[in-house]
Design a protein around this motif. Structure first.
Motif, short mmCIF file in Angstrom:
data_model
loop_
_atom_site.label_atom_id
_atom_site.label_comp_id
_atom_site.label_asym_id
_atom_site.label_seq_id
_atom_site.Cartn_x
_atom_site.Cartn_y
_atom_site.Cartn_z
N LEU A 199 0.83 -1.21 0.00
CA LEU A 199 0.00 0.00 0.00
C LEU A 199 0.86 1.26 0.00
N LEU A 200 1.91 1.25 0.80
CA LEU A 200 2.79 2.43 0.84
C LEU A 200 3.55 2.59 -0.48
N GLU A 201 3.89 1.47 -1.11
CA GLU A 201 4.50 1.54 -2.44
C GLU A 201 3.53 2.20 -3.42
N LEU A 202 2.28 1.79 -3.37
CA LEU A 202 1.26 2.36 -4.25
C LEU A 202 1.08 3.85 -4.01
N ALA A 203 1.20 4.26 -2.77
CA ALA A 203 1.04 5.67 -2.44
C ALA A 203 2.22 6.51 -2.90
N GLY A 204 3.36 5.85 -3.17
CA GLY A 204 4.53 6.59 -3.61
C GLY A 204 5.46 6.99 -2.48
N VAL A 205 5.42 6.23 -1.37
CA VAL A 205 6.32 6.48 -0.24
C VAL A 205 7.68 5.88 -0.58
N ASP A 206 8.77 6.53 -0.18
CA ASP A 206 10.09 6.03 -0.51
C ASP A 206 10.40 4.75 0.26
N ARG A 207 11.27 3.94 -0.30
CA ARG A 207 11.57 2.62 0.26
C ARG A 207 12.16 2.71 1.66
N GLU A 208 12.96 3.71 1.96
CA GLU A 208 13.53 3.86 3.30
C GLU A 208 12.45 4.04 4.36
N THR A 209 11.44 4.85 4.04
CA THR A 209 10.33 5.07 4.98
C THR A 209 9.50 3.81 5.13
N ILE A 210 9.29 3.10 4.03
CA ILE A 210 8.54 1.84 4.09
C ILE A 210 9.24 0.85 5.00
N LEU A 211 10.55 0.75 4.88
CA LEU A 211 11.31 -0.16 5.75
C LEU A 211 11.20 0.26 7.20
N ALA A 212 11.31 1.56 7.47
CA ALA A 212 11.22 2.04 8.85
C ALA A 212 9.85 1.73 9.44
N ASP A 213 8.80 1.89 8.65
CA ASP A 213 7.46 1.57 9.12
C ASP A 213 7.33 0.08 9.40
N TYR A 214 7.86 -0.72 8.52
CA TYR A 214 7.84 -2.19 8.68
C TYR A 214 8.52 -2.59 9.99
N LEU A 215 9.65 -1.97 10.29
CA LEU A 215 10.42 -2.32 11.48
C LEU A 215 9.80 -1.83 12.78
N LEU A 216 8.79 -0.95 12.69
CA LEU A 216 8.13 -0.48 13.90
C LEU A 216 7.51 -1.61 14.71
N THR A 217 7.18 -2.70 14.04
CA THR A 217 6.63 -3.86 14.76
C THR A 217 7.52 -4.26 15.92
N ASN A 218 8.82 -4.22 15.73
CA ASN A 218 9.75 -4.65 16.78
C ASN A 218 9.64 -3.77 18.03
N ASP A 219 9.24 -2.52 17.84
CA ASP A 219 9.08 -1.61 18.98
C ASP A 219 7.70 -1.75 19.62
N VAL A 220 6.67 -1.68 18.81
CA VAL A 220 5.33 -1.62 19.38
C VAL A 220 4.87 -2.97 19.93
N SER A 221 5.45 -4.07 19.45
CA SER A 221 5.03 -5.40 19.91
C SER A 221 6.05 -6.06 20.83
N SER A 222 6.92 -5.29 21.41
CA SER A 222 7.98 -5.87 22.23
C SER A 222 7.43 -6.65 23.42
N ALA A 223 6.36 -6.17 24.03
CA ALA A 223 5.80 -6.86 25.20
C ALA A 223 5.26 -8.24 24.82
N THR A 224 4.55 -8.30 23.71
CA THR A 224 4.03 -9.60 23.25
C THR A 224 5.17 -10.55 22.91
N ARG A 225 6.20 -10.02 22.25
CA ARG A 225 7.34 -10.87 21.88
C ARG A 225 8.02 -11.43 23.13
N GLU A 226 8.23 -10.59 24.12
CA GLU A 226 8.89 -11.05 25.34
C GLU A 226 8.06 -12.11 26.05
#
Length: 262
Positions: free
Chosen positions: A168-195
């Motif tokens: 979806l972000l590719e379709l919107a025209g967001v740059d690849r660096e931002t898309i990767l950063a958004d993808y990696l946010l999972t590691n921050d926001v879901s840290s409690a579940t992961r632990e």
């Protein structure tokens, strides 16, 4: 198109986290939405992503308050049976199965390298599996045509959901660096579940196994890179994947972009 006005978007800029679904977030990103390379913004309050919806009553009410019309569940049948989504008032539940991490492969992991290899194979399958392509085609078509806003999710909200959000972000025209950063946010926001799950692994399999299984519970740049590499090899570009791989017509792609862009 089901438009979302600026006034309607304002409360969503400070969207509350869900206590019972820690990877719930707006695909558009924080603040006013991610910028695009063309100088526009991704529209907030249109598409949401999440992990499985084992919701408290309060969190179900929050989703209902956002006006969610459709919930697309990307999990397999066994996952759905084990943890069915809590109903959200006003939302229609739709099952669009995409194969995730094969349990038979995860249960026999020998070491960290094996875990990383499995994860890369999962992402390549998103691109090359005919079944996965059919499911992503259905999801994106529904996102383009059904009333807004909509939500899609899988179990952890990181792999199957992460690839859909990246598209979806590719379709919107967001740059690849931002898309990767958004993808990696999972590691921050879901840290409690992961632990929590890593603690269960330590308890039942031993502390030495935590490092082996941790790669299956996080997102890594290499996972997303594996999908992009398969896209480039098989279809030449993301646009080629969307058109030839998923078979999406011009009108569907145009409507998705119109919905995504503020």
């Amino acid at each position: 198109m089901d438009d979302v006005t600026t006034d309607e978007q304002a409360p969503l800029r400070e969207l509350a986290r869900l206590a019972s679904a820690d990877n719930f977030r707006d695909v558009a990103g924080p603040g006013d939405g991610y910028p695009t390379v063309a100088g526009r913004r991704v529209r907030r309050g249109v598409f949401f992503r999440s992990n499985e919806l084992q919701l408290t009553d309060a969190d179900a009410a929050t989703l209902a308050g956002l006006g969610i019309t459709t919930i697309h569940d990307l999990r397999g049948a066994l996952e759905v049976e084990a943890h069915p989504d809590v109903a959200v008032p006003g939302a229609t539940w739709v099952h669009v199965e995409v194969s995730g991490i094969p349990m038979e492969m995860v249960s026999g992991l020998a070491d960290v390298d094996a875990a990383l290899r499995v994860m890369r194979e999962v992402y390549v399958a998103f691109v090359r599996s005919p079944e996965a392509r059919a499911s992503y085609a259905r999801l994106l078509t529904d996102l383009a045509t059904a009333p807004l806003p909509q939500l899609f999710h899988c179990t952890a909200g990181k792999d199957r959901t992460g690839w859909a959000a990246a598209l979806l972000l590719e379709l919107a025209g967001v740059d690849r660096e931002t898309i990767l950063a958004d993808y990696l946010l999972t590691n921050d926001v879901s840290s409690a579940t992961r632990e929590k799950y890593l603690a269960l692994i330590a308890e039942h399999l031993g502390a030495d196994e935590v490092a082996v299984y941790e790669p299956t519970m996080v997102v890594e740049p290499g996972y997303l890179d594996a999908a992009y590499a398969a896209v480039a090899e098989d279809f030449g570009s993301v646009d080629g994947y969307l058109r030839s791989g998923l078979g999406l017509a011009d009108d569907v792609l145009a409507e998705l972009r119109a919905r995504l862009l503020a």
